[in-house]
Design a protein around this motif. Structure first.
Motif, PDB file in Angstrom:
ATOM      1  N   GLN A 192      16.386  17.256   1.351  1.00  0.00           N
ATOM      2  CA  GLN A 192      15.192  17.473   2.162  1.00  0.00           C
ATOM      3  C   GLN A 192      15.417  16.895   3.548  1.00  0.00           C
ATOM      4  O   GLN A 192      15.902  15.777   3.691  1.00  0.00           O
TER       5      GLN A 192
ATOM      6  N   SER B 240      13.129  21.825   2.455  1.00  0.00           N
ATOM      7  CA  SER B 240      13.814  21.280   1.280  1.00  0.00           C
ATOM      8  C   SER B 240      14.529  22.378   0.513  1.00  0.00           C
ATOM      9  O   SER B 240      14.198  23.562   0.632  1.00  0.00           O
ATOM     10  N   LYS B 241      15.484  21.969  -0.274  1.00  0.00           N
ATOM     11  CA  LYS B 241      16.235  22.903  -1.105  1.00  0.00           C
ATOM     12  C   LYS B 241      16.633  22.218  -2.405  1.00  0.00           C
ATOM     13  O   LYS B 241      17.312  21.184  -2.409  1.00  0.00           O
ATOM     14  N   ASN B 242      16.149  22.776  -3.522  1.00  0.00           N
ATOM     15  CA  ASN B 242      16.615  22.356  -4.840  1.00  0.00           C
ATOM     16  C   ASN B 242      17.834  23.197  -5.172  1.00  0.00           C
ATOM     17  O   ASN B 242      17.735  24.423  -5.270  1.00  0.00           O
TER      18      ASN B 242
ATOM     19  N   SER C 133      19.199  17.861  -4.798  1.00  0.00           N
ATOM     20  CA  SER C 133      18.056  18.199  -3.942  1.00  0.00           C
ATOM     21  C   SER C 133      18.233  17.561  -2.574  1.00  0.00           C
ATOM     22  O   SER C 133      18.557  16.376  -2.477  1.00  0.00           O
TER      23      SER C 133
ATOM     24  N   LEU D 169       8.430  19.588   6.559  1.00  0.00           N
ATOM     25  CA  LEU D 169       9.454  19.381   5.535  1.00  0.00           C
ATOM     26  C   LEU D 169      10.183  20.676   5.225  1.00  0.00           C
ATOM     27  O   LEU D 169       9.559  21.713   5.022  1.00  0.00           O
TER      28      LEU D 169
ATOM     29  N   GLY E  69       8.487  13.913   0.053  1.00  0.00           N
ATOM     30  CA  GLY E  69       8.184  14.694  -1.148  1.00  0.00           C
ATOM     31  C   GLY E  69       6.889  14.212  -1.753  1.00  0.00           C
ATOM     32  O   GLY E  69       5.946  13.878  -1.061  1.00  0.00           O
TER      33      GLY E  69
ATOM     34  N   LEU F 108      18.652  23.772   6.678  1.00  0.00           N
ATOM     35  CA  LEU F 108      17.347  23.131   6.773  1.00  0.00           C
ATOM     36  C   LEU F 108      16.951  22.894   8.232  1.00  0.00           C
ATOM     37  O   LEU F 108      15.772  22.995   8.592  1.00  0.00           O
TER      38      LEU F 108
ATOM     39  N   HIS G 185      16.389  13.070   2.939  1.00  0.00           N
ATOM     40  CA  HIS G 185      16.184  12.572   1.581  1.00  0.00           C
ATOM     41  C   HIS G 185      17.127  13.348   0.656  1.00  0.00           C
ATOM     42  O   HIS G 185      17.224  14.571   0.734  1.00  0.00           O
TER      43      HIS G 185
ATOM     44  N   ALA H  37      13.194  16.302   7.144  1.00  0.00           N
ATOM     45  CA  ALA H  37      11.789  16.313   7.535  1.00  0.00           C
ATOM     46  C   ALA H  37      11.583  15.645   8.880  1.00  0.00           C
ATOM     47  O   ALA H  37      12.367  14.787   9.305  1.00  0.00           O
TER      48      ALA H  37
ATOM     49  N   SER I 298      16.498   7.759   0.924  1.00  0.00           N
ATOM     50  CA  SER I 298      16.148   8.309   2.223  1.00  0.00           C
ATOM     51  C   SER I 298      16.804   7.529   3.343  1.00  0.00           C
ATOM     52  O   SER I 298      17.110   6.343   3.203  1.00  0.00           O
TER      53      SER I 298
END
Length: 635
Positions: free
Chosen positions: A500, A404-406, A498, A402, A610, A424, A450, A502, A460
């Motif tokens: 993500q 991810s980035k907030n 957010s 995974l 997540g 990503l 996602h 994956a 997703s």
């Protein structure tokens, strides 16, 4: 919130006996020494916890070849995430702001963690980093952690090793210690002919132990506190100089119980300390990382012991059984894992307690009456009892990756989304390539995107991840961009906070397969073939995918074992290698089944990357948590 602790391995109707807990000085017999199956109740069990000192900072010091006396901090955006011990001498901690840290130490070396940015294949250390365009990378630290773990395994042959986190691992020394015991004391290898109880005869008294150079041996009777030493010294300052006062304080703080009669478990601890000290010294010499270690009879105590004299690159800490009670009593019990939060607060309020010693007088029946039968786990851990095994997790395959980035600023247009997809994708490409260096036939089945808006439930989208011989950022980003268009499109009101990306369904080829292509032909087909009595090798021999039809110049065919349909190469197929053409036809058809499988799985259980969520169970079927379970929240 933490999940609840695993149920105790203690069996029966939660009624403790003296035998269950009074085990600080067990009688060790020849049967124990000769045992082949070494369980968690083994009286000669020895466990160590070893962790790296200020790990992230140490990694940067190794990378930059910085002297250990150089104060250094690691920065992630505006926060300090690691402070080396040289910087801590200036009173700098991770709670400080960078501005305050620089005021305390103007020569402080500041290193920002590596970050990914669009257009770069790998993370780097850039002059200007911005959370609006960059993503933090911990890949370098993961690699260094893997190098340390690999070297420890090579050095400590016979030990069971469990990696607990990126900078620490547990070691079960029970097996190698037993082998060394029999080598070092050969008279223990056979039961004396006059042994009154045969193999159940207790071992003879052990020899004296020299603890010098083995580490800090935690005393049975704790030394006086610094306040007590200062009070004693005040009355003696007239008779001795300041140098003698300092020496006396140091001696009292390193005091050992030399007069204690040793046990065979003490001998086992000393052997483990020898092995651990040697291995740690080589890790320091070869890789440049100093470590701290705690050695005791179980994982819980080893973890506590590791911080006794941290940091110390030359010695670990050793907790003998006889020292356990006095070592635990002054500890604030809410600092023990799972005894913080609501559960620890409930115990503190119920019994007006703050330390382990305050709770030792609580009767088990009373504790279970108020906190349920499972509170026997609390009763045990307060007495230093932990029956958790040390398990090697190295062979456990991570089924997903995974990235991810907030986002500090929500995405409001499609181009910003494509920017973060590429960032990503760079992380996933690097991690998958790293993993495939260790296991070349590793491959994910699915790529998942996602996206989430604020605190709303995210959405997703997924797709099969086709095999390619060269894993590049562009390849992954292209698939990610397609998912982004399907999931978000050009919605101007998206406000995505957010993102993500994956890989899921990561697996390796089955035994006997020669390449990743074999894996991508779906293990489901092979399994179904065996169940139906069809030998797939009759259809597709390695290097010869033609059927018997080739004997009569008829175009080769393929019969699918799942739908029992036969597919034959058309006569219009160009005059090329028919084996290759048939293989392509077969893979195309199997991709069709694979896509159907994914669709069915998606319809049944939505994939949410997540934090996992519980299945949708009828509320009437749900049992209300009882006992200590009600103090652990459900996510």
């Amino acid at each position: 919130m933490s999940s609840s602790p695993k149920k105790s391995t203690w069996m029966g109707k939660a009624k403790a006996t003296e035998r269950d807990f009074d085990d600080l000085n067990p009688i060790i017999t020849y049967r124990h020494l000769f045992a082949q199956n070494l369980g968690v109740r083994d009286p000669l069990r020895v466990i160590a916890l070893c962790d790296s000192d200020a790990f992230y900072a140490a990694c940067e010091m190794v990378r930059l070849e910085v002297d250990k006396e150089t104060p250094l901090v690691v920065l992630q955006w505006e926060a300090l995430i690691a402070v080396n011990y040289a910087a801590r001498k200036f009173g700098i901690s991770r709670m400080d702001k960078l501005k305050d840290a620089l005021e305390r130490c103007p020569d402080l070396k500041v290193v920002h963690v590596a970050t990914y940015k669009e257009g770069e294949k790998e993370p780097g250390y850039w002059d200007n980093v911005d959370t609006k365009t960059h993503k933090v990378s911990l890949d370098y630290y993961r690699r260094e952690s893997t190098k340390i773990a690999k070297l420890f395994k090579e050095l400590l042959v016979g030990c069971e090793v469990e990696k607990a986190s990126i900078d620490e691992a547990f070691f079960d020394f029970s097996k190698p210690v037993r082998e060394i015991l029999l080598q070092r004391y050969p008279y223990l290898a056979t039961v004396p002919p006059n042994a009154p109880e045969g193999v159940d005869t207790p071992l003879p008294p052990p020899p004296p132990i020299r603890w010098d150079d083995l580490g800090w041996v935690i005393p049975i009777k704790p030394p006086p506190s610094s306040e007590q030493v200062d009070e004693e010294n005040k009355g003696q300052e007239k008779d001795m100089g300041p140098e003698k006062v300092k020496v006396q304080a140091d001696v009292s703080l390193s005091w050992k119980d030399e007069e204690l009669i040793p046990t065979w478990h003490d001998v086992a601890l000393s052997i483990a300390a020898e092995l651990m000290t040697s291995a740690r010294a080589q890790v320091l010499q070869k890789l440049g990382y100093s470590t701290s270690a705690g050695i005791a009879r179980n994982k819980f105590l080893a973890k506590l012991t590791a911080s006794y004299k941290k940091p110390n690159s030359q010695a670990g800490s050793i907790l003998r059984n006889a020292a356990i009670p006095n070592y635990l009593k002054p500890i604030a019990f809410q600092k023990i894992r799972f005894l913080g939060g609501k559960l620890g607060k409930a115990f503190a309020q119920e019994y007006d307690a703050s330390t382990v010693g305050d709770l030792l007088s609580i009767d088990l029946d009373d504790m279970q009456a108020k906190f349920g039968e499972e509170s026997i786990w609390v009763y045990e851990v307060l007495r230093g009892i932990d029956r958790a095994e040390v398990k090697d997790k190295g062979s456990v395959l991570n089924k997903s990756m995974l990235a991810s980035k907030n986002l500090p600023k929500p995405i409001k247009n499609a181009s910003e989304g494509h920017h973060w997809i590429r960032v990503l994708a760079a992380e996933l490409a690097l991690r998958l390539n790293d993993a495939r260096q260790e296991s070349p036939n590793l491959w994910p089945k699915t790529i998942v995107l996602h996206a989430r808006k604020g605190y709303e439930a995210g959405r997703s989208k997924q797709a099969p991840f086709p095999f390619t011989r060269e894993i590049t950022v562009d390849y992954i980003a292209t698939l990610g961009d397609k998912l982004w268009k399907e999931l978000v499109g050009n919605n101007v009101a998206m406000n995505v906070s957010s993102v993500q990306l994956a890989f899921t369904g990561i697996d390796v080829t089955e035994v006997g397969q020669q390449s990743i292509e074999g894996f991508l032909q779906s293990s489901r087909v092979n399994k179904r073939s065996r169940e139906d009595g069809i030998n797939s090798d009759q259809h597709f021999q390695s290097g010869n995918t033609r059927t018997l039809d080739d004997q009569s110049n008829v175009r080769p065919s393929y019969t699918c074992p799942r739908c029992n349909k036969t597919y034959r190469l058309p006569d219009t197929t160009p005059d090329v290698d028919l084996d290759v053409a048939l293989k392509a036809l077969r893979m195309e058809h199997e991709d069709f089944h694979f896509a159907q499988d994914l669709t069915r799985e998606s319809d049944q259980v939505p994939i949410v990357v997540g934090t996992p969520r519980p299945l949708n169970i009828n509320k009437k079927q749900r049992k209300e948590p009882a006992g200590i379970e009600k103090f652990f929240g459900r996510k």
